[in-house]
Design a protein around this motif. Structure first.
Motif, PDB file in Angstrom:
ATOM      1  N   ASP A 105      34.913 142.930  96.267  1.00 15.25           N
ATOM      2  CA  ASP A 105      34.507 143.814  97.366  1.00 15.25           C
ATOM      3  C   ASP A 105      35.642 144.725  97.835  1.00 15.25           C
ATOM      4  N   TYR A 106      36.795 144.592  97.209  1.00 17.83           N
ATOM      5  CA  TYR A 106      37.937 145.456  97.563  1.00 17.83           C
ATOM      6  C   TYR A 106      37.490 146.915  97.451  1.00 17.83           C
TER       7      TYR A 106
ATOM      8  N   TYR B 213      40.864 139.819 105.385  1.00 21.08           N
ATOM      9  CA  TYR B 213      40.354 138.969 104.307  1.00 21.08           C
ATOM     10  C   TYR B 213      39.283 139.735 103.531  1.00 21.08           C
ATOM     11  N   VAL B 214      39.415 139.722 102.229  1.00 23.83           N
ATOM     12  CA  VAL B 214      38.490 140.436 101.346  1.00 23.83           C
ATOM     13  C   VAL B 214      38.245 139.569 100.116  1.00 23.83           C
TER      14      VAL B 214
ATOM     15  N   ASP C 266      53.566 129.882 106.232  1.00 24.23           N
ATOM     16  CA  ASP C 266      52.478 128.894 106.212  1.00 24.23           C
ATOM     17  C   ASP C 266      51.152 129.454 106.763  1.00 24.23           C
ATOM     18  N   PHE C 267      50.920 130.698 106.521  1.00 26.62           N
ATOM     19  CA  PHE C 267      49.653 131.328 106.862  1.00 26.62           C
ATOM     20  C   PHE C 267      48.676 131.082 105.703  1.00 26.62           C
ATOM     21  N   GLU C 268      47.388 131.028 106.017  1.00 23.29           N
ATOM     22  CA  GLU C 268      46.405 130.779 104.943  1.00 23.29           C
ATOM     23  C   GLU C 268      46.076 132.100 104.242  1.00 23.29           C
TER      24      GLU C 268
ATOM     25  N   GLU D 237      35.400 134.750  94.192  1.00 27.18           N
ATOM     26  CA  GLU D 237      34.603 134.570  95.418  1.00 27.18           C
ATOM     27  C   GLU D 237      35.436 134.107  96.609  1.00 27.18           C
ATOM     28  N   LYS D 238      36.756 134.058  96.437  1.00 27.35           N
ATOM     29  CA  LYS D 238      37.603 133.569  97.531  1.00 27.35           C
ATOM     30  C   LYS D 238      38.021 134.716  98.452  1.00 27.35           C
ATOM     31  N   ASP D 239      38.232 134.358  99.719  1.00 26.74           N
ATOM     32  CA  ASP D 239      38.738 135.342 100.675  1.00 26.74           C
ATOM     33  C   ASP D 239      40.254 135.435 100.534  1.00 26.74           C
ATOM     34  N   VAL D 240      40.726 136.634 100.311  1.00 34.11           N
ATOM     35  CA  VAL D 240      42.162 136.872 100.135  1.00 34.11           C
ATOM     36  C   VAL D 240      42.617 137.859 101.205  1.00 34.11           C
ATOM     37  N   TRP D 241      43.754 137.556 101.821  1.00 32.09           N
ATOM     38  CA  TRP D 241      44.268 138.424 102.884  1.00 32.09           C
ATOM     39  C   TRP D 241      44.992 139.612 102.228  1.00 32.09           C
ATOM     40  N   LEU D 242      44.269 140.719 102.115  1.00 34.16           N
ATOM     41  CA  LEU D 242      44.748 141.836 101.303  1.00 34.16           C
ATOM     42  C   LEU D 242      44.971 143.105 102.114  1.00 34.16           C
TER      43      LEU D 242
END
Ligand SMILES: [Fe+2]
Ligand SMILES: [Fe+2]
Length: 469
Positions: free
Chosen positions: A74-75, A69-70, A463-465, A48-53
């Motif tokens: 939901d990818y 962010y995905v 250091d980007f989230e 359920e986490k947002d991942v920068w993909l």
């Protein structure tokens, strides 16, 4: 973007899926099963986490890598093939120069299905092997890279399932279902290839796996990208663009571990300082390199000859590297074990194509070793890492059942067993590495056993989230 890219379909694709209702229905039936598998066997704890993909939205050089962010479920797992070339021909073998096959050639149907299933099986297997790694990531940057690799392996499964559904009818559909039923490391229903049943439960394993085992994938896909069966060639060509990032993760990941180890070696005892000693890194290299060599199959193979003759599986960079594309009436000399000794044997080149491809792979791996050794040199150390001889620790082909040292010298089983702990990770080595694996989830922070990357992803800083937890 291609005009025929249907990104917002339920199954994004550039193969005009909506015009083939039967295939579309079949894949839409497979989709929920795939999502069930992903939820059960995909990355544990981060769904359920947002991942920068990066998501493939098209195969064109501009549009295929879209970052946002995905949430992983939901990818947009899609079916993307390189565009067809209207004048494509069979590029090698006995049918060299004839129009490329748009359908599966009848006499090779079973063999080709086996190739696709075997390749397809590795994709979900690696997701399963890596599913616990998020819990011990050394940084958010690494966590993102892990998930990027995972979702793309999921997409590669889609690519293979598309071929099975689209070109193999009923038994293709059954095979597609079975791809979601096998499980990595499960004794009752294991994955097909042994390297994909080995645990990959710490990050040193993960980096070695993406360096060495994903790189086998690169060479298999490259040989299939030459295929005269055009849908397979076009599928593999696009998968290769994604695969490059997986190898980058492994190559630079190990390079960063080597750098940190080198820094700690100058400060004192690496273990006391909480790093990974160089000899353990070497053992992991020995382990994953040798298992990955097995994935190329036997040194002498009539299958490889038949596949080449039929124009189905070519040599690495067949079109770029060779001017002669029949490979007929040529001889390849290799070392085999005969009467307890290594002796040269001449075999027809077509029967040695697995070994030829393996040789290309070894050259590529050597470049990785040179990069890591450059890191050691930059840090002012004289120690060096190396690849074991390709005969070492093999379970498939001519050298299986025999024992070799790291230099490739034939030795007795007793000697191998005595020295095995010097060459391959022991239980204690693995436990030690695991003892270092504590998650670092703070933005811009990194675990003590690995150096930060030289740069972030797609112009973002380290250091980007990369993952919002
Ligand atoms: Fe893959
Ligand atoms: Fe991969």
């Amino acid at each position: 973007m291609n005009t025929d890219t249907n990104y917002y379909d339920r199954i994004p694709n550039n193969v005009n899926l909506s015009e083939d209702k039967k295939l579309q229905r079949a894949l839409e039936k497979w989709l929920p099963n795939y999502l069930d598998w992903w939820r059960e066997m995909g990355p544990d704890g981060f769904q359920e986490k947002d991942v920068w993909l990066r998501t493939a939205v098209d195969v064109g050089s501009e549009g295929w890598a879209h970052f946002d962010y995905v949430k992983m479920p939901d990818y947009r797992w899609g079916i993307f093939l390189e565009p067809a070339k209207p004048d494509a021909v069979v590029g090698f073998g006995d049918n060299y120069g004839r129009p490329a096959y748009q359908e599966v050639p009848g006499e090779f149907r079973n063999a080709l299905r086996r190739i696709i299933v075997t390749q397809g099986d590795t994709e979900p297997a690696s997701v399963e092997q890596q599913r616990q790694l998020g819990k011990t990531c050394p940084s958010l940057y690494d966590l993102r890279n892990l998930f990027q690799v995972n979702v793309e392996e999921g997409r590669h499964l889609w690519a293979m399932v598309y071929l099975l559904h689209g070109y193999f009818g009923r038994d293709g559909r059954d095979e597609a279902d079975a791809l979601l039923e096998r499980r990595s490391g499960n004794p009752d229903k294991p994955r097909i290839l042994e390297a994909f049943n080995q645990p990959c439960d710490d990050w040193l394993n993960f980096f070695a796996f993406t360096m060495f085992t994903d790189r086998d994938g690169k060479y298999q896909l490259s040989a299939l990208a030459e295929s005269g069966f055009e849908p397979l060639a076009r599928t593999c060509r696009f998968m290769l663009t994604e695969e490059a990032h997986h190898m980058f993760v492994g190559d630079t990941g190990l390079g960063r571990v080597v750098r940190r180890t080198a820094q700690l070696m100058k400060e004192g005892d690496v273990r006391e300082l909480g790093g990974i000693p160089l000899d353990i890194i070497q053992k992991y290299i020995n382990f994953w390199f040798s298992y990955s060599l097995d994935l190329f199959g036997g040194e002498i193979s009539s299958n490889s000859a038949d596949f080449f003759a039929a124009g189905l599986k070519g040599r690495y960079k067949e079109q770029e590297q060779f001017t002669e594309h029949t490979a007929a009436n040529q001889i390849f000399t290799m070392q085999v074990v005969e009467d307890g000794q290594l002796k040269p044997r001449e075999v027809p080149l077509r029967n040695a194509l697995n070994e030829l491809l393996r040789g290309e792979y070894v050259k590529d791996c050597e470049k990785g070793l040179a990069r890591w050794n450059k890191v050691l040199a930059e840090e002012g150390l004289s120690e060096r890492l190396y690849l074991p001889n390709p005969r070492f620790h093999r379970h498939v082909g001519e050298y299986a059942g025999h024992y070799f040292d790291l230099e490739g010298k034939l030795i007795s089983r007793e000697e191998f067993e005595q020295r095995q702990a010097e060459w391959l990770p022991t239980m204690e080595d693995r436990e030690y590495v695991r003892s270092l694996m504590h998650p670092v989830y703070e933005v811009g922070k990194i675990a003590n056993w690995i150096a930060p990357p030289a740069a972030g992803i797609k112009g973002k800083p380290f250091d980007f989230e990369y993952v919002r937890l």
